[in-house]
Design an enzyme around this catalytic site. Sequence first.
Site, PDB file in Angstrom:
ATOM      1  N   GLU A 196       4.215  18.061  71.710  1.00  0.00           N
ATOM      2  CA  GLU A 196       4.187  19.511  71.866  1.00  0.00           C
ATOM      3  C   GLU A 196       3.949  20.186  70.526  1.00  0.00           C
ATOM      4  O   GLU A 196       4.046  19.560  69.474  1.00  0.00           O
ATOM      5  CB  GLU A 196       5.483  20.044  72.496  1.00  0.00           C
ATOM      6  CG  GLU A 196       6.702  19.887  71.604  1.00  0.00           C
ATOM      7  CD  GLU A 196       7.852  20.809  72.029  1.00  0.00           C
ATOM      8  OE1 GLU A 196       7.648  21.770  72.790  1.00  0.00           O
ATOM      9  OE2 GLU A 196       8.976  20.568  71.554  1.00  0.00           O
ATOM     10  N   ARG A 226       6.263  28.460  65.709  1.00  0.00           N
ATOM     11  CA  ARG A 226       7.204  29.301  64.964  1.00  0.00           C
ATOM     12  C   ARG A 226       7.669  28.533  63.737  1.00  0.00           C
ATOM     13  O   ARG A 226       7.344  27.366  63.577  1.00  0.00           O
ATOM     14  CB  ARG A 226       8.428  29.588  65.839  1.00  0.00           C
ATOM     15  CG  ARG A 226       9.010  28.280  66.352  1.00  0.00           C
ATOM     16  CD  ARG A 226      10.357  28.409  66.993  1.00  0.00           C
ATOM     17  NE  ARG A 226      10.637  27.335  67.899  1.00  0.00           N
ATOM     18  CZ  ARG A 226      11.096  26.136  67.586  1.00  0.00           C
ATOM     19  NH1 ARG A 226      11.336  25.820  66.320  1.00  0.00           N
ATOM     20  NH2 ARG A 226      11.329  25.219  68.498  1.00  0.00           N
ATOM     21  N   GLY A 240      15.466  20.389  74.060  1.00  0.00           N
ATOM     22  CA  GLY A 240      15.908  19.101  74.597  1.00  0.00           C
ATOM     23  C   GLY A 240      16.391  19.170  76.034  1.00  0.00           C
ATOM     24  O   GLY A 240      16.895  18.189  76.566  1.00  0.00           O
ATOM     25  N   LYS A 253      17.807  17.599  67.587  1.00  0.00           N
ATOM     26  CA  LYS A 253      17.773  17.032  66.238  1.00  0.00           C
ATOM     27  C   LYS A 253      19.089  17.250  65.488  1.00  0.00           C
ATOM     28  O   LYS A 253      19.700  18.306  65.592  1.00  0.00           O
ATOM     29  CB  LYS A 253      16.631  17.677  65.457  1.00  0.00           C
ATOM     30  CG  LYS A 253      15.272  17.399  66.074  1.00  0.00           C
ATOM     31  CD  LYS A 253      14.201  18.350  65.555  1.00  0.00           C
ATOM     32  CE  LYS A 253      12.931  18.184  66.361  1.00  0.00           C
ATOM     33  NZ  LYS A 253      11.963  19.259  66.123  1.00  0.00           N
TER      34      LYS A 253
HETATM   35  P1  ADP Z   1      11.890  19.947  73.646  1.00  0.00           P
HETATM   36  O1  ADP Z   1      10.762  20.915  73.646  1.00  0.00           O
HETATM   37  O2  ADP Z   1      12.905  20.216  74.713  1.00  0.00           O
HETATM   38  O3  ADP Z   1      12.491  19.743  72.284  1.00  0.00           O
HETATM   39  P2  ADP Z   1      10.184  17.590  73.346  1.00  0.00           P
HETATM   40  O4  ADP Z   1       8.999  17.407  74.209  1.00  0.00           O
HETATM   41  O5  ADP Z   1       9.935  18.090  71.953  1.00  0.00           O
HETATM   42  O6  ADP Z   1      11.235  18.554  74.089  1.00  0.00           O
HETATM   43  O7  ADP Z   1      11.015  16.236  73.255  1.00  0.00           O
HETATM   44  C1  ADP Z   1      12.269  16.157  72.605  1.00  0.00           C
HETATM   45  C2  ADP Z   1      12.679  14.713  72.429  1.00  0.00           C
HETATM   46  O8  ADP Z   1      12.753  14.053  73.696  1.00  0.00           O
HETATM   47  C3  ADP Z   1      11.700  13.865  71.617  1.00  0.00           C
HETATM   48  O9  ADP Z   1      11.887  14.004  70.228  1.00  0.00           O
HETATM   49  C4  ADP Z   1      12.062  12.474  72.111  1.00  0.00           C
HETATM   50  O10 ADP Z   1      13.254  11.999  71.521  1.00  0.00           O
HETATM   51  C5  ADP Z   1      12.324  12.694  73.595  1.00  0.00           C
HETATM   52  N1  ADP Z   1      11.070  12.497  74.377  1.00  0.00           N
HETATM   53  C6  ADP Z   1      10.230  13.462  74.822  1.00  0.00           C
HETATM   54  N2  ADP Z   1       9.171  12.913  75.477  1.00  0.00           N
HETATM   55  C7  ADP Z   1       9.355  11.579  75.457  1.00  0.00           C
HETATM   56  C8  ADP Z   1       8.612  10.447  75.943  1.00  0.00           C
HETATM   57  N3  ADP Z   1       7.472  10.602  76.622  1.00  0.00           N
HETATM   58  N4  ADP Z   1       9.095   9.200  75.710  1.00  0.00           N
HETATM   59  C9  ADP Z   1      10.259   9.020  75.032  1.00  0.00           C
HETATM   60  N5  ADP Z   1      11.006  10.037  74.550  1.00  0.00           N
HETATM   61  C10 ADP Z   1      10.574  11.307  74.746  1.00  0.00           C
END
Ligand code: ADP
Length: 461
Positions: free
Chosen positions: A288, A292, A165, A237
């Site tokens: 993404e 893992r 995050g 989360k």
């Molecule tokens: P990380 O790898 O840091 O966990 P993620 O790409 O999985 O990052 O994104 C984590 C959270 O960030 C998502 O579950 C969502 O809540 C928010 N998020 C990421 N990309 C977007 C987007 N394009 N629009 C809105 N929220 C986003």
Amino acid sequence: MIQKILIANRGEIALRIVRACRELGIKTLAVYSEADLQSLHVQLADEAICIGGPRSNESYLRADRIISAAEVADVDAIHPGYGFLSENADFAEQCESCGIKFIGPRAQSIRMMGDKAVAKDTVRRAGVPIVPGSDGPVSTEEEAVKVARRIGYPVIIKAVAGGGGRGMRIAHNDISFAKEFHVARNEAEKAFGNGAVYVERYIQNPRHIEFQILADEHGKILHLGERDCSMQRRHQKLIEESPSPFLTPDLRARMGQAAIAAASAASYANAGTIEFLVDEKGEFYFIEMNTRIQVEHPVTEEVTGIDLVKQQILVAAGEHLAFDQKDITFTKHAIECRINAEDPARNFAPSPGTIGLYYAPGGHGVRVDSHAYGGYTIPPYYDSMIGKLIAYGSTRQIALQRAYRALSEYLVRGVKTTIPLHKAIISDPLFCSGKATTSYMEDFFARMPPDLFVTGDQPQG
Ligand code: ADP
């Protein structure tokens, strides 16, 4: 044959792996830092070797020491858990070159999916919808602003190497974009040693819905349904559940197929997760892949009855998956609360220290994965999660009632925890309605009295 596994991790996931190995008749080697001598995984593993100082970069991130320990103890395989070296392609390669099986995907799959821009491009070619955005990283502010204008504000600037995050900034117009672009690059450089960022459309009020993938090394790729992880604080989360209250059978089938297509584009083997955002209209977009086992894997285990950690080990041993897509059924509803040693009344400040009384709930439909116990001292060096409470039943309502009942029984004295926060969420009508999106937590804090966790008889001490 795998006869002995080194567990390159700590905390509840290390214990989870010890348990799977025990049931498979596989010996375990725990490696631990000086701060973790008292940890339950060290006590329960067959053997244990101290690999260094308390800080992760002196121990759990030291590939050289971990591989030396593996050689000294003559293990056949290394399970990396989550975090630490679990998504480090170089480490996976080093293991393989030393003749030690890395329990996870091939190094090239980790590398491909570890770079978020490359990952998006790879799955797009396989026909999986992605969030509209820049074609790969953007290096100058000028170029980035052009992309932002093309896709339309609001946009999100994300680190190519991002995770946990971190390294994400939202911009609503050209002026805020200029500022956030530089902040995001600096943050990414500091957090990941890689300042590359990309830009994508900021999806308003989405749900985060991810699919669990399980694949063997002979080309069979299956999905084990979804987890709804929309309950997040600062993109991290807090609560995960399956099935998602939002998905229709048709959308589930389409997203499951897209998840399999994304994994096969990475020639994927072992357990992995394809993460999607789903907008209010039900359009879904890949964001993404996590290469893992994930923190929230027990939710899927309870819904499908499949032990994911055992499957990871069997797949790594070269076995064929013994079931097909049609054999995977979703017979329960499960919900997981992450229990962190944090103080919700003090902006979630970490609350390390010694646990006094500790009582974990049990009973029908309750599972607790935790390395904590009465008298255990939570070290200040690592993340603050001390356990996961998973409640399950035949319907969502039963799972929610059970989660609340179990949270009420959970006693952790001596440190502050997020248990009272979970109780407040699980009893909130908006959450219970199943309509919550990733904006839920912000709205929740705005609706609740500011002293919610300060006063009252919250059993958090
Ligand atoms: P990380 O790898 O840091 O966990 P993620 O790409 O999985 O990052 O994104 C984590 C959270 O960030 C998502 O579950 C969502 O809540 C928010 N998020 C990421 N990309 C977007 C987007 N394009 N629009 C809105 N929220 C986003």
